[in-house]
Design an enzyme around this catalytic site. Structure first.
Site, PDB file in Angstrom:
ATOM      1  N   SER A 558       0.843  -1.195   0.000  1.00 44.53           N
ATOM      2  CA  SER A 558       0.000   0.000   0.000  1.00 44.53           C
ATOM      3  C   SER A 558       0.872   1.236   0.000  1.00 44.53           C
ATOM      4  O   SER A 558       2.020   1.218   0.479  1.00 44.53           O
ATOM      5  CB  SER A 558      -0.897   0.008   1.242  1.00 44.53           C
ATOM      6  OG  SER A 558      -1.564   1.247   1.394  1.00 44.53           O
ATOM      7  N   TYR A 571      -3.125  -0.875  10.382  1.00 39.86           N
ATOM      8  CA  TYR A 571      -3.079  -1.170   8.952  1.00 39.86           C
ATOM      9  C   TYR A 571      -1.758  -0.725   8.331  1.00 39.86           C
ATOM     10  O   TYR A 571      -1.080  -1.471   7.623  1.00 39.86           O
ATOM     11  CB  TYR A 571      -4.255  -0.481   8.256  1.00 39.86           C
ATOM     12  CG  TYR A 571      -4.289  -0.668   6.755  1.00 39.86           C
ATOM     13  CD1 TYR A 571      -4.811  -1.828   6.200  1.00 39.86           C
ATOM     14  CD2 TYR A 571      -3.806   0.324   5.899  1.00 39.86           C
ATOM     15  CE1 TYR A 571      -4.842  -2.004   4.823  1.00 39.86           C
ATOM     16  CE2 TYR A 571      -3.832   0.160   4.524  1.00 39.86           C
ATOM     17  CZ  TYR A 571      -4.352  -1.008   3.986  1.00 39.86           C
ATOM     18  OH  TYR A 571      -4.377  -1.177   2.631  1.00 39.86           O
TER      19      TYR A 571
END
Length: 681
Positions: A558, A571
């Site tokens: 990400s 996350y």
């Protein structure tokens, strides 16, 4: 406006579908059928006699009108007058092009003469196991007479071509009572005045041979059970097969990568449990359709089922080396200066007693069909040994078929392989969102795909969308569970022979401020993405190392792996963990030609399973916007002002694995439409 289908063509297609749908009648893509009739010549307006016949490479069971070659009979029969003799009969195939009617349809096959020269309105040429058993028996001519009387004639082995068509035509003319012939070492041909009569005659020949072999044959044509060769029980057998598959696939892919198929059916296991299987396997297959797909003989492991795994591995490597040497010697014995180059010396069929049969090809269907053809060969051996002795055509004749320039021309007509052809991909989290898009892209580029997802229904639906078991297989995987991961890779080994490309995509997202993030939140986030990616990559490395074919591991990380945003500690930290796994594994696995790269998406809202599961609402609340505006919000903060979709992430995965970036490993590719704060530096 499309013209209506000619009645004879409709009848031919219906007959072909009935015959081709039953494996007792013919094998996949084996045999051909034809019909003759009268149609209007659009040039003269008069009637002209035509023949419609299955074209080169088609399959009777799925034949369409586009798969038929259409030829003018007057011109086809006139070729008798210019036939230069058996030594130059291959030249006649090019002459068929001058007999085509209109655009001519599909390319005429080598068997076209058999259909056109025989004076019958309808002709079926088939490869039934029962008929080939008679054709490959040591005293096949006498057995044919005993089985059929004078209603079926015997034709000694002759390579398919114009002369064989002349031979059969002469028999049909001289023996009006005959309804067909058995072609030595090959198959059967039947004919009739109508489509119904032709089909009836073909089926009578096949069923009569089946009955003859059953009633006349001995009980154990493969000999008694060999002591110590009893098949392993189902669970142990498939566990052993899954262990062996990557090694065997790697051996079978030394010349070019191959996809695998595994078969442990009763017929295979019984053959390998009998005393005569080494002798019969060494004789090789006989029917041209068989050995073109299976090679002239298989590689057979000569150890019992309970042999130690290390001993089995070592012996398979020895046998593979010997097989390649023997195949190269076979090529040298028979090749002439005009022969095509040797296509490869690896086996297409590997037989492991007590475990089963591994077959290989350029894709899953080809691998599966190769196995089906060897099973046909086993059935032929059984029938021939039951009433006589199995006696296939001579090795030199097999070579003439295998390295026939006409077969080489057929290979040249095949379309160029897709970039990921022969590669087996496993994608986690592939039941929805980014993973689903990746699975679709990899399959579209030719890969076989294991659709791995914790949601079994979603995984199954995606696998079905991709084309079913020859293209994709669904596996239920919780990536926090080592046993489920191992089971997924075992499924890959049994379905396709191993794994070459793994995409770590499975994930969840917990978006909370630090003080609201519990230890359970942290552990769950890391268990699925950091630990899960580690476990999947570890199993992938085991399989890829055993195969020895290199491979690709791709992490869907990400932008958050390098960008610090608010309320996202669990996350983003686990994404940073994944990003560093890419670097660590690239450094470690490069020695095995395994490349490890990452993709860093951002703002993938539409179609995203994570965003739909609550992440979108959380992020929208963080930024103080409506959830349905989140994609637009993310797009506007990028340099390109474009929204990122799952398909864009899939494009990056393909770019990394599709064959152009062969010297790239340890790379992270941003797919974020340009987020300056996430630039790698």
């Amino acid at each position: 406006m499309a013209s209506a289908t000619h009645p004879e063509v409709a009848a031919l297609l219906a007959r072909s579908h009935r015959l081709g749908s039953d494996p007792r009648n013919t094998n996949y893509a084996g045999g051909n059928a034809s019909a003759k009739g009268t149609a209007t010549d659009p040039v003269t307006g008069g009637d002209t006699e035509l023949m419609w016949v299955k074209g080169s490479g088609g399959d009777l069971g799925t034949l369409t009108e586009d798969g038929l070659a259409v030829l003018r009979l007057d011109r086809l029969r006139a070729l008798r007058d210019v036939y230069p003799g058996v030594e130059r009969e291959d030249e006649m195939v090019a002459a068929f092009d001058y007999c085509l009617h209109g655009k001519g349809g599909a390319a005429p096959s080598i068997d076209t003469a058999m259909h056109g020269l025989v004076d019958a309105a309808h002709v079926d040429h088939l490869h039934p196991d029962s008929g080939i058993a008679l054709a490959c028996a040591a005293d096949g001519e006498a057995l044919t007479k005993e089985c059929y009387g004078d209603r079926v004639a015997w034709v000694p082995w002759r390579r398919p071509g114009f002369q064989l068509g002349l031979d059969i035509a002469a028999i049909k003319e001289s023996a009006p009572q005959a309804v067909g012939v058995v072609l030595g070492g090959h198959g059967i041909t039947a004919w009739g005045a109508t489509a119904e009569e032709c089909e009836r005659n073909a089926l009578w020949m096949i069923r009569t041979a089946e009955t003859f072999l059953a009633e006349r044959g001995k009980a154990e044509p493969f000999g008694p059970l060999r002591p110590g060769y009893t098949p392993l029980d189902a669970d142990r057998r498939r566990e052993r097969a899954a262990q062996l598959a990557p090694l065997i696939r790697g051996l079978a892919s030394q010349d070019r990568p191959q996809v695998g198929h595994f078969d442990d059916s009763d017929a295979v296991l019984d053959f390998l449990a009998r005393t005569e299987h080494p002798r019969l396997a060494a004789l090789g297959t006989s029917c041209p359709d068989h050995f073109l797909r299976t090679k002239v003989r298989p590689l057979v492991l000569d150890l019992p089922p309970d042999a130690e795994p290390d001993a089995v591995t070592a012996r398979l490597r020895q046998l593979h080396t010997a097989y390649r040497e023997e195949y190269a010697a076979y090529y040298r014995r028979h090749a002439t200066p005009s022969s095509p180059a040797m296509r490869g010396a690896d086996p297409a069929i590997v037989l492991v007693p007590g475990v089963g049969m591994f077959s290989f090809g350029k894709d899953k269907q080809t691998a599966r069909v190769a196995g089906e053809f060897y099973l046909n060969a086993v059935n032929v051996m059984r029938g021939a040994e039951a009433v006589s002795a199995y006696s296939p055509i001579e090795e030199a004749e097999k070579f003439r078929i295998e390295y026939w320039e006409l077969e080489e021309a057929k290979l040249r007509r095949m379309p160029k392989p897709k970039p990921l052809a022969t590669r087996v991909a496993l994608v986690t989290g592939a039941g929805s969102g980014i993973g689903k898009a990746i699975a679709h892209r990899l399959a579209a580029e030719g890969a076989c795909v294991l659709v791995a997802d914790v949601d079994a229904a979603n995984a199954a639906a995606v696998a079905e969308e991709l084309g079913g078991p020859d293209k994709a297989v669904a596996v239920t995987v919780d990536v926090t569970d080592e046993q489920q991961i191992a089971a997924a890779f075992r499924t890959a080994a049994l379905a396709f022979g191993g794994v070459d490309l793994v995409v770590n995509n499975a994930g969840i997202s917990i978006s909370k401020p630090l003080l609201e993030t519990s230890a359970q939140d942290w552990d769950r986030q890391h268990a699925i993405m950091a630990r899960g990616s580690f476990l999947v990559s570890r199993e992938a490395a085991r399989v890829m190392t055993e195969q020895g074919l290199g491979g690709d591991i791709v992490y869907i990380a990400s932008k958050n792996a390098v960008f610090a945003g608010p309320n996202n500690i669990a996350y983003s930290a686990t994404k940073a963990d994944q990003a560093h796994q890419v670097r660590l594994l690239a450094a470690e696995l490069g020695a095995h030609a395994i490349r490890v790269n990452g993709v860093n998406p951002d703002g993938v809202v539409r179609g995203s399973g994570i965003f739909a599961g609550g992440w979108g609402a959380q992020r929208a609340a963080t930024y103080g916007i409506e959830e349905d505006k989140l994609g637009e919000f993310y797009a506007q903060r990028t340099l390109l002002k474009r929204e990122v979709l799952p398909e864009h992430v899939a494009n990056a995965v393909f770019a990394l694995t599709g064959g152009e970036l062969t010297h790239t490993t340890g790379l992270h590719v941003p797919v974020d439409a340009g987020v300056a704060a996430a630039f790698l530096r």
